[in-house]
Write an enzyme that holds these catalytic residues in place. Structure first.
Site, mmCIF file in Angstrom:
data_model
loop_
_atom_site.group_PDB
_atom_site.id
_atom_site.type_symbol
_atom_site.label_atom_id
_atom_site.label_comp_id
_atom_site.label_asym_id
_atom_site.label_seq_id
_atom_site.Cartn_x
_atom_site.Cartn_y
_atom_site.Cartn_z
ATOM 1 N N LYS A 1 -5.998 -10.574 -7.149
ATOM 2 C CA LYS A 1 -7.161 -10.515 -6.133
ATOM 3 C C LYS A 1 -8.333 -9.751 -6.426
ATOM 4 C CE LYS A 1 -6.312 -8.057 -2.075
ATOM 5 N NZ LYS A 1 -6.181 -7.759 -0.890
ATOM 6 N N LYS B 1 0.711 -1.132 -0.136
ATOM 7 C CA LYS B 1 0.030 -0.196 -0.052
ATOM 8 C C LYS B 1 0.801 1.164 0.046
ATOM 9 C CE LYS B 1 -4.453 -1.492 1.912
ATOM 10 N NZ LYS B 1 -5.359 -1.304 2.773
ATOM 11 N N LYS C 1 -11.213 -3.545 -3.874
ATOM 12 C CA LYS C 1 -11.822 -2.345 -4.254
ATOM 13 C C LYS C 1 -10.843 -1.464 -4.849
ATOM 14 C CE LYS C 1 -11.722 -2.687 0.882
ATOM 15 N NZ LYS C 1 -12.737 -3.138 1.631
HETATM 16 P P1 TYM Z 1 -11.108 -5.840 4.063
HETATM 17 O O1 TYM Z 1 -12.173 -4.854 4.597
HETATM 18 O O2 TYM Z 1 -10.105 -5.631 3.177
HETATM 19 O O3 TYM Z 1 -11.844 -7.245 3.882
HETATM 20 C C1 TYM Z 1 -12.989 -8.049 4.469
HETATM 21 C C2 TYM Z 1 -12.718 -9.325 4.265
HETATM 22 O O4 TYM Z 1 -12.648 -9.799 3.029
HETATM 23 C C3 TYM Z 1 -11.695 -10.429 2.459
HETATM 24 N N1 TYM Z 1 -11.464 -10.537 1.061
HETATM 25 C C4 TYM Z 1 -11.388 -11.524 0.334
HETATM 26 N N2 TYM Z 1 -11.322 -12.846 0.503
HETATM 27 C C5 TYM Z 1 -11.196 -13.497 -0.792
HETATM 28 N N3 TYM Z 1 -10.962 -12.976 -1.950
HETATM 29 C C6 TYM Z 1 -10.831 -11.683 -1.829
HETATM 30 N N4 TYM Z 1 -10.540 -11.139 -3.242
HETATM 31 C C7 TYM Z 1 -10.899 -10.614 -0.953
HETATM 32 N N5 TYM Z 1 -11.061 -9.420 -0.846
HETATM 33 C C8 TYM Z 1 -11.364 -9.416 0.492
HETATM 34 C C9 TYM Z 1 -10.811 -10.127 3.346
HETATM 35 O O5 TYM Z 1 -9.682 -11.466 3.678
HETATM 36 C C10 TYM Z 1 -11.361 -9.934 4.836
HETATM 37 O O6 TYM Z 1 -11.735 -11.019 5.519
HETATM 38 N N6 TYM Z 1 -7.572 -5.854 7.791
HETATM 39 C C11 TYM Z 1 -9.183 -6.248 7.505
HETATM 40 C C12 TYM Z 1 -10.131 -5.858 8.298
HETATM 41 C C13 TYM Z 1 -9.705 -5.884 9.719
HETATM 42 C C14 TYM Z 1 -10.030 -7.417 10.416
HETATM 43 C C15 TYM Z 1 -9.876 -6.983 11.701
HETATM 44 C C16 TYM Z 1 -10.299 -8.715 9.985
HETATM 45 C C17 TYM Z 1 -9.612 -5.080 10.818
HETATM 46 N N7 TYM Z 1 -9.687 -5.883 12.012
HETATM 47 C C18 TYM Z 1 -9.950 -8.127 12.777
HETATM 48 C C19 TYM Z 1 -10.406 -9.531 10.944
HETATM 49 C C20 TYM Z 1 -9.957 -9.367 12.222
HETATM 50 C C21 TYM Z 1 -9.391 -5.840 6.200
HETATM 51 O O7 TYM Z 1 -8.966 -4.974 5.602
HETATM 52 O O8 TYM Z 1 -10.499 -6.620 5.467
#
Ligand code: TYM
Length: 332
Positions: free
Chosen positions: A195, A112, A198
């Site tokens: 992947k 990032k 967004k």
């Molecule tokens: P975020 O908001 O980017 O995504 C939310 C969830 O979606 C999953 N995901 C995917 N899984 C499969 N294929 C894809 N292309 C794909 N894109 C997104 C992500 O793995 C995630 O599970 N850091 C985290 C948010 C967070 C969090 C936490 C998660 C903050 N604190 C504590 C678990 C526990 C994030 O940015 O997810």
């Protein structure tokens, strides 16, 4: 009942199929036999610049989408991260246990910050995974349902838990990632080796849950496919077709092998047309329910308030233990 916890960032107008199949669907399923805590990570969102009005709007849209897909406030605590101050408070303590080099090894920060250079990235982006560790450890969950891209953050979380337990006293449970292999990485329809994300360069590769169903259907029908014409699951050799098979199989609960057999010899077009219908059938009622929920913001904010209350009680109890163990004097 074993506990589960997970979070999602409110950084887009809509969740996409990667979020849904990689993580959110498991949130819904795990509610049955677990004690769930699910939250919207607005504090993670501001590690990069956000428009305040949009952030507020997207946070409520996120809540509406969670409810529309079946996250049930009667079973799960659904809340907004910033409404539970213990997350930021524990994060500070954990930052003091994290090595600078250890944080620097996090690949998401590298990715990032690569675009504009490390110097332009916020310190918040750098310590992002430590806040995530705090999010998790506060609730002492057994499982954390996420996609493959979160695995490294889960490893750091376990390392920090272990370090704290060892240095002070056993306080945290070491959480297990709950990552379903079949849908751990849904890929972009236009760039099937990347992947679905967004931050992708073109919206054509992302199926958003709140897109007009017509738009989603068109995206599926225009998905990039591989050379040849054989319908075979082979993520290395045929990433485009394999991704479509994965999505198809996940939405219909039909094994990939059945789909391979059904479409054998019928060409990519038939597969894409049918998958477009499956996607439309899924997103249409989802979208209607979400938009309805968004009409009643009082109800949404009330659900979130109750969620924060439930989560806050658990989180504060853990934080009290932590403060006591590190040597902070309790307020009289
Ligand atoms: P975020 O908001 O980017 O995504 C939310 C969830 O979606 C999953 N995901 C995917 N899984 C499969 N294929 C894809 N292309 C794909 N894109 C997104 C992500 O793995 C995630 O599970 N850091 C985290 C948010 C967070 C969090 C936490 C998660 C903050 N604190 C504590 C678990 C526990 C994030 O940015 O997810």
């Amino acid at each position: 009942r074993p506990r589960v916890l997970s979070g999602i960032q409110p950084t887009a107008d809509s969740f996409h199929f990667g979020n849904y199949l990689g993580a959110l669907r498991q949130w819904v399923d795990l509610q049955e036999e677990h004690q769930p805590f699910f939250f919207i990570a607005d504090q993670h969102a501001i590690t990069v610049e956000q428009d305040p009005r949009l952030l507020r709007e997207r946070t409520l849209r996120a809540a509406a989408q969670l409810l529309a897909m079946g996250v049930d406030p009667e079973r799960s605590a659904i809340f907004v991260q910033s409404q539970v101050p213990a997350h930021a408070q524990l994060s500070w303590v954990l930052q003091c246990l994290t090595g600078f080099g250890e944080a620097r090894r996090m690949t998401q920060f590298k990715d990032k910050s690569a675009k504009n250079g490390e110097g332009a990235a916020s310190v918040g982006l750098f310590t992002y995974p430590v806040l995530q560790a705090a999010d998790i450890l506060l609730y002492r969950p057994h499982f954390v349902p996420v996609g493959e891209d979160q695995r490294q953050h889960l490893e750091l979380t376990r390392d920090l838990a272990q370090r704290f337990n060892h240095r002070y006293k056993k306080t945290f449970r070491l959480p297990e990632p709950y990552i379903l292999k079949a849908t751990a990485k849904i890929t972009d329809l236009q760039e099937p080796r990347a992947k679905m994300s967004k931050s992708a360069s073109s919206p054509a590769g992302i199926i958003e849950l709140l897109d007009e169903p017509k738009v989603s259907a068109k995206k599926v029908r225009s998905a990039v496919t591989d050379s040849g014409s054989e319908i075979r699951f082979d993520p290395e050799g045929k990433p485009g077709i394999s991704n479509l098979l994965t999505i198809y199989s996940a939405l219909t609960a039909r094994p990939v092998a059945d789909l391979e057999a059904e479409y054998d010899g019928r060409g990519y077009g038939a597969l894409k047309t049918d998958l477009a219908d499956v996607v439309v059938e899924f997103v249409t009622p989802f979208r209607d329910t979400t938009l309805e929920l968004l009409d009643d913001q009082t109800h949404l904010t009330e659900v979130l308030r109750r969620g924060a209350e439930q989560a806050g009680a658990i989180a504060e109890a853990t934080l009290r233990d932590v403060y006591q163990r590190v040597g902070f004097v309790a307020a009289a």
